[in-house]
Design an enzyme around this catalytic site. Structure first.
Site, PDB file in Angstrom:
ATOM      1  N   ASP A   1       0.843  -1.188   0.000  1.00  0.00           N
ATOM      2  CA  ASP A   1       0.000   0.000   0.000  1.00  0.00           C
ATOM      3  C   ASP A   1       0.882   1.242   0.000  1.00  0.00           C
ATOM      4  O   ASP A   1       2.010   1.217  -0.506  1.00  0.00           O
ATOM      5  CB  ASP A   1      -0.917  -0.021   1.229  1.00  0.00           C
ATOM      6  CG  ASP A   1      -2.285   0.579   0.945  1.00  0.00           C
ATOM      7  OD1 ASP A   1      -2.346   1.816   0.835  1.00  0.00           O
ATOM      8  OD2 ASP A   1      -3.260  -0.173   0.821  1.00  0.00           O
TER       9      ASP A   1
ATOM     10  N   HIS B   1      -3.477   5.765   4.141  1.00  0.00           N
ATOM     11  CA  HIS B   1      -4.301   4.688   3.580  1.00  0.00           C
ATOM     12  C   HIS B   1      -3.811   3.315   4.047  1.00  0.00           C
ATOM     13  O   HIS B   1      -4.592   2.481   4.540  1.00  0.00           O
ATOM     14  CB  HIS B   1      -4.276   4.777   2.050  1.00  0.00           C
ATOM     15  CG  HIS B   1      -5.215   3.854   1.354  1.00  0.00           C
ATOM     16  ND1 HIS B   1      -4.867   2.567   1.010  1.00  0.00           N
ATOM     17  CD2 HIS B   1      -6.488   4.019   0.923  1.00  0.00           C
ATOM     18  CE1 HIS B   1      -5.883   1.978   0.390  1.00  0.00           C
ATOM     19  NE2 HIS B   1      -6.881   2.840   0.321  1.00  0.00           N
TER      20      HIS B   1
ATOM     21  N   SER C   1     -11.398  -0.337  -0.414  1.00  0.00           N
ATOM     22  CA  SER C   1     -10.115  -0.663   0.213  1.00  0.00           C
ATOM     23  C   SER C   1     -10.328  -1.170   1.626  1.00  0.00           C
ATOM     24  O   SER C   1      -9.678  -2.118   2.079  1.00  0.00           O
ATOM     25  CB  SER C   1      -9.207   0.575   0.233  1.00  0.00           C
ATOM     26  OG  SER C   1      -8.820   0.943  -1.061  1.00  0.00           O
TER      27      SER C   1
END
Length: 718
Positions: free
Chosen positions: A79, A140, A305
């Site tokens: 990621d 994220h 996600s």
């Protein structure tokens, strides 16, 4: 001074109380995320909604009773990076002890990376996978890692099932992920023994190199990927759809999102046709997911996600459940996860078509066992012209479950007294996520007078590693041809295709192949079998529809019932190539036309292909689609130095030969660093402006546009 000291001293107990209170409640809050067993119910009321919805507490209790092995289950988070100092994550990391206890600046474990204690950064090519704190998707990866740990029952203080996070930074906080960085990340994850790999990224194409890296990683790990947040259905059966990768790949678990009301999230991509080979197989909570972010804090986030993170946590528990036995392969666990869940999520598309999806259910996932799941992808039965009663049959069988063992096949015909010969022997086993084609010839010993069709059925019996033998049946049917009709048949002499050779497409394109028969009035079987030499680059449906999936070159073959073959070489331009100066295959020199110097319109009209470069008044365009009367163009570059460009007017249309092309797109970074640019006029047909198209131009520059769509595009200067 004494008075001031006494005043401050009187504040100390208050400050101490506040600090201790914050620490106490913060500790409560972290513990509330996960309850490692059913006995610990102190914070059951404060579990986040997504854990309650998937039955997490019941699943943890079931798994605790089984006492899974203490060997760690490794979950690689590929990621934007992970804040490995976060309280929820710091104690649950996979640490490289050889590097941690070794010499700084040395490759102690000889894996090619210096001091990779917590993971690596494939963007900057170093060993610091720390998450970015600034950017459009800052934090994220940290949020995903925290979501995985919570789903797997881990907290800041305990990790009952020994789930460990491997941090790999392969993109930045603006969503930029290159194929090279992802491939290196996948290879590193495999080398560190990852059991689950989370890829909460989505792309409109998948290059051959990335496909190969994903497939290699899937041999030893369960791959989880997010479907994407474009509210778009997959590309099968619709020109308006688009499949996103790697979620759509058949060996990757593609995850959609739903909310608290058990309805598909409005932003979630969705699967148009199940079991088509391009699927998002499972849905999980993806709205208001409370998890970790850099700096030791927590926040709510929404997106597919987050849904993928929850499914990755479930996959980690699944691996923990079976790791002691080492009974099932990664492919078997992947297919088991794909076909698990509760099928009660109904989605109605814009055409009022209903689609049924499965949502994640942890207890049922951990209480059932993987078993074979055989389906028939295609079944065909065709008359062999001039053969006096012979029919060729073919069954393409796919296993979407666990390994099928002790396989036996039994073919039967609706007409008694037929002879059935097979091209090859029955396989002993059909591995998970693989296909097997069973074909042969059926011969009628005599022509029946009262029947019009012949039907062939194929019964397949197999067993699983922990399941008894089961049987499934498939059928194929065709009309009967007698000897009388054979003599009156007009034989097929040849076939031709409606597309030129070679053909150039771009990723996402759909094109239907039409077949012309020679002679046109032939009475022979008109069935055509289409195939692709590289389905991951371009696949072809039974009706001849081409799907351009990723950059590369493939050969499309069309075979008639009597063996006539026509082949077309197709080159697919990947998204990456369409945004750089490479306008064609890497092995070929791109063709360039100058629209101001066209002398032979008719000749140019024949030479035009998708991906071709056009130069017009200091700007460079690429053909993105072709029609008889014209097509569309993407502006992607300049023919002059950026520092000399002061004004630019993007035309609405450009005439090339007898065709008129609309300018509909501006590629990323087209005018980046044009610091002397002052006036920009956009054409009225532009509907897409790439990232950083006008980055670092003068603040005094004026961009003029017409239409509501362009105003929206320019609200945040790209």
């Amino acid at each position: 001074m004494m008075q001031k000291f006494q005043t401050r001293r009187s504040i100390f107990p208050v400050l101490l109380f506040l600090i201790l209170s914050c620490c106490f409640f913060h500790g409560q809050r972290v513990s509330a995320f996960t309850s490692p067993s059913a006995d610990n119910t102190a914070f059951s009321d404060t579990l986040p909604w997504f854990l309650t919805d998937i039955g997490a507490e019941e699943a943890w209790s079931l798994l605790s009773e089984k006492k899974p092995v203490g060997v760690p289950v490794i979950v690689a988070v590929i990621d934007t990076g992970v804040d490995y100092t976060h309280p929820l994550i710091a104690g649950n990391l996979l640490e490289n002890m050889a590097e941690k206890n070794g010499t700084a600046g040395m490759d102690d474990d000889k894996n090619g990376y210096l001091d990779d204690i917590y993971g690596i950064n494939t963007c900057s090519h170093n060993s610091d996978p720390m998450d970015d704190s600034a950017g459009t998707i800052a934090g994220h990866g940290t949020h995903i890692a925290g979501t995985i740990l919570q789903t797997a029952g881990a907290s800041a203080n305990e990790n009952p099932f020994n789930i460990r996070i491997l941090c790999i930074k392969a993109g930045d906080a603006y969503g930029n992920f290159s194929d090279e960085a992802l491939i290196e990340a996948l290879q590193y994850a495999s080398s560190r023994g990852a059991n689950v790999i989370n890829l909460s990224v989505s792309m409109t194409s998948c290059s051959k190199a990335l496909y190969d890296a994903l497939f290699a990683a899937s041999e030893n790990a369960v791959l989880i990927s997010s479907a994407g947040n474009r509210s778009m259905g997959t590309s099968e059966g619709s020109s308006r759809g688009r499949s996103y990768y790697p979620a759509a790949l058949p060996f990757v678990v593609g995850v959609m999102s739903y909310g608290k009301e058990h309805t598909l999230s409005s932003f979630s991509n969705w699967d148009r046709i199940s079991d088509s080979g391009e699927d998002y197989e499972l849905a999980a909570p993806g709205e208001s997911i409370f998890s970790s972010v850099p700096g030791g804090s927590f926040k709510n986030s929404s997106g597919t996600s987050m849904s993928a993170g929850i499914v990755s946590g479930a996959a980690a528990l699944l691996c923990a459940n079976y790791k002691k036995q080492s009974l099932y392969t990664a492919a078997e666990l992947t297919s088991f996860l794909m076909n698990s869940g509760i099928s009660d999520l109904v989605y109605t598309d814009s055409s009022q078509g209903e689609h049924l999806f499965s949502r994640l259910d942890l207890p049922s996932l951990l209480t059932s066992s993987p078993k074979p799941r055989l389906i028939c992808r295609t079944a065909s039965l065709h008359y062999m012209n001039g053969s006096n009663g012979q029919y060729r049959f073919s069954f393409l069988i796919q296993n979407q479950g666990a390994d099928a063992l002790k396989v036996s096949l039994d073919a039967a015909c609706s007409i008694p007294g037929v002879q059935i010969t097979f091209d090859h022997e029955c396989p002993d086993s059909i591995p998970s996520l693989s296909s097997f084609e069973y074909s042969g010839v059926l011969t009628l010993t005599e022509n029946p007078s009262d029947l019009k069709t012949v039907q062939l059925s194929l019964a397949v019996r197999c067993s699983g590693k922990e399941t008894a033998s089961e049987q499934v049946s498939f059928e194929a049917e065709t009309s009967i041809h007698t000897e009388g009709t054979v003599s009156r048949d007009i034989p097929l002499q040849n076939i031709s295709l409606s597309i030129s050779d070679p053909l150039v497409l771009k990723t996402g394109d759909l094109l239907r192949i039409s077949v012309a028969y020679i002679p046109e009035n032939t009475t022979a079987d008109r069935s055509i079998a289409f195939s692709s030499s590289a389905p991951e680059i371009i696949s072809v449906d039974a009706d001849g529809t081409l799907h351009a999936r990723s950059g590369g070159t493939a050969v499309i073959s069309a075979v008639s019932s009597v063996g006539f073959v026509r082949k077309v070489r197709v080159t697919v331009l990947s998204a990456a190539k369409s945004e750089t100066k490479q306008t064609g295959p890497a092995s070929e020199t791109p063709t360039t036309l100058d629209s101001d110097k066209t002398e032979n319109p008719s000749a140019d009209q024949k030479k035009l292909t998708v991906g071709q470069t056009i130069r017009h008044k200091k700007l460079k365009y690429r053909i993105t689609s072709l029609r008889a009367s014209g097509g569309t163009l993407c502006l992607y570059g300049l023919t002059v130095k950026k520092k000399t460009l002061k004004t630019v007017s993007i035309p609405d249309t450009i005439r090339i030969g007898k065709r008129r092309f609309r300018v509909t797109r501006i590629a990323p970074k087209t005018f980046q660093n044009c610091r002397n640019l002052r006036k920009i006029r956009l054409g009225k047909y532009i509907r897409s402006i790439g990232r950083h198209a006008f980055r670092h131009i003068s603040k005094k520059a004026v961009i003029r546009s017409s239409g509501y769509r362009q105003s929206r595009l320019l609200q945040k200067r790209p």
